[in-house]
Design a protein around this motif. Structure first.
Motif, PDB file in Angstrom:
ATOM      1  N   GLN A  46      23.684  -2.596  -0.579  1.00 24.46           N
ATOM      2  CA  GLN A  46      22.743  -2.208  -1.635  1.00 24.46           C
ATOM      3  C   GLN A  46      21.416  -2.950  -1.462  1.00 24.46           C
ATOM      4  O   GLN A  46      20.349  -2.374  -1.656  1.00 24.46           O
ATOM      5  CB  GLN A  46      23.338  -2.481  -3.027  1.00 24.46           C
ATOM      6  N   ALA A  92       9.616   1.856   2.080  1.00 22.64           N
ATOM      7  CA  ALA A  92       9.165   3.253   2.132  1.00 22.64           C
ATOM      8  C   ALA A  92       8.165   3.531   1.010  1.00 22.64           C
ATOM      9  O   ALA A  92       7.157   4.215   1.215  1.00 22.64           O
ATOM     10  CB  ALA A  92      10.357   4.201   2.026  1.00 22.64           C
ATOM     11  N   GLU A  93       8.423   2.971  -0.167  1.00 24.66           N
ATOM     12  CA  GLU A  93       7.514   3.167  -1.299  1.00 24.66           C
ATOM     13  C   GLU A  93       6.159   2.519  -1.018  1.00 24.66           C
ATOM     14  O   GLU A  93       5.113   3.118  -1.278  1.00 24.66           O
ATOM     15  CB  GLU A  93       8.133   2.553  -2.556  1.00 24.66           C
ATOM     16  N   LYS A 139      19.618  -1.378   1.457  1.00 17.74           N
ATOM     17  CA  LYS A 139      19.123  -0.062   1.054  1.00 17.74           C
ATOM     18  C   LYS A 139      17.904  -0.202   0.139  1.00 17.74           C
ATOM     19  O   LYS A 139      16.908   0.500   0.306  1.00 17.74           O
ATOM     20  CB  LYS A 139      20.252   0.695   0.332  1.00 17.74           C
ATOM     21  N   LYS A 140      17.978  -1.128  -0.804  1.00 16.44           N
ATOM     22  CA  LYS A 140      16.855  -1.366  -1.722  1.00 16.44           C
ATOM     23  C   LYS A 140      15.625  -1.837  -0.945  1.00 16.44           C
ATOM     24  O   LYS A 140      14.504  -1.407  -1.220  1.00 16.44           O
ATOM     25  CB  LYS A 140      17.251  -2.404  -2.772  1.00 16.44           C
ATOM     26  N   GLU A 147      14.089   1.143   0.676  1.00 15.35           N
ATOM     27  CA  GLU A 147      13.413   1.968  -0.331  1.00 15.35           C
ATOM     28  C   GLU A 147      12.073   1.350  -0.734  1.00 15.35           C
ATOM     29  O   GLU A 147      11.070   2.051  -0.870  1.00 15.35           O
ATOM     30  CB  GLU A 147      14.318   2.150  -1.554  1.00 15.35           C
ATOM     31  N   GLN A 148      12.052   0.031  -0.925  1.00 12.48           N
ATOM     32  CA  GLN A 148      10.811  -0.637  -1.299  1.00 12.48           C
ATOM     33  C   GLN A 148       9.774  -0.536  -0.180  1.00 12.48           C
ATOM     34  O   GLN A 148       8.595  -0.315  -0.437  1.00 12.48           O
ATOM     35  CB  GLN A 148      11.078  -2.108  -1.633  1.00 12.48           C
TER      36      GLN A 148
END
Length: 140
Positions: free
Chosen positions: A41, A51-52, A44-45, A48-49
């Motif tokens: 997790q 990519a953002e 993955k987080k 995601e951060q």
């Protein structure tokens, strides 16, 4: 004499093997103790951060590129209107010179050609002022 070194080598081999097994068992216990779902997790987080953040950076870059293109377009229009203004001034000067050359009395501020050129100059000056204001607003 040959038997003694073989025994010590054999004993050393057993000790290394035993120690290796102990280390492997300890590592296996520690590995089994790791709770992978939370670790995954976190990974993955992090993705995601990242990519953002990249997405936001791309949006800002695109906005700046569009803004720069608009500003360049407005500045190009300003240059075009200034060229037009220079042509009008040259035309006006040429007309005044021709009239003065023919006869100084022929020079009249009511000459239709002179009045039309002056009106065109005034319109061009207004267009340039409006475009410069627009370019100033785009720089902010």
């Amino acid at each position: 004499m040959n038997k003694a070194p073989k025994k010590s080598l054999s004993k050393a081999k057993e000790q290394v093997t035993s120690r290796t097994k102990t280390l492997l068992q300890s590592a296996k216990k520690k590995f089994d103790a790791i709770d992978f779902p939370p670790l995954w997790q976190k990974v993955k987080k992090g993705f995601e951060q990242t990519a953002e953040a990249v997405g936001k950076g791309t949006e800002k870059a695109a906005e700046r590129a569009v803004s720069a293109a608009k500003r360049a377009s407005v500045e190009y229009k300003i240059v075009e209107h200034r060229r037009e203004q220079q042509k009008l001034f040259a035309d006006l000067g040429g007309r005044v010179y021709d009239l003065m050359k023919q006869s100084p009395q022929a020079l009249s501020p009511k000459d239709p050609h002179i009045m039309a050129t002056i009106d065109s100059l005034a319109m061009t000056a207004k267009k340039i002022a409006a475009l410069e204001e627009e370019a100033g607003a785009l720089k902010k």
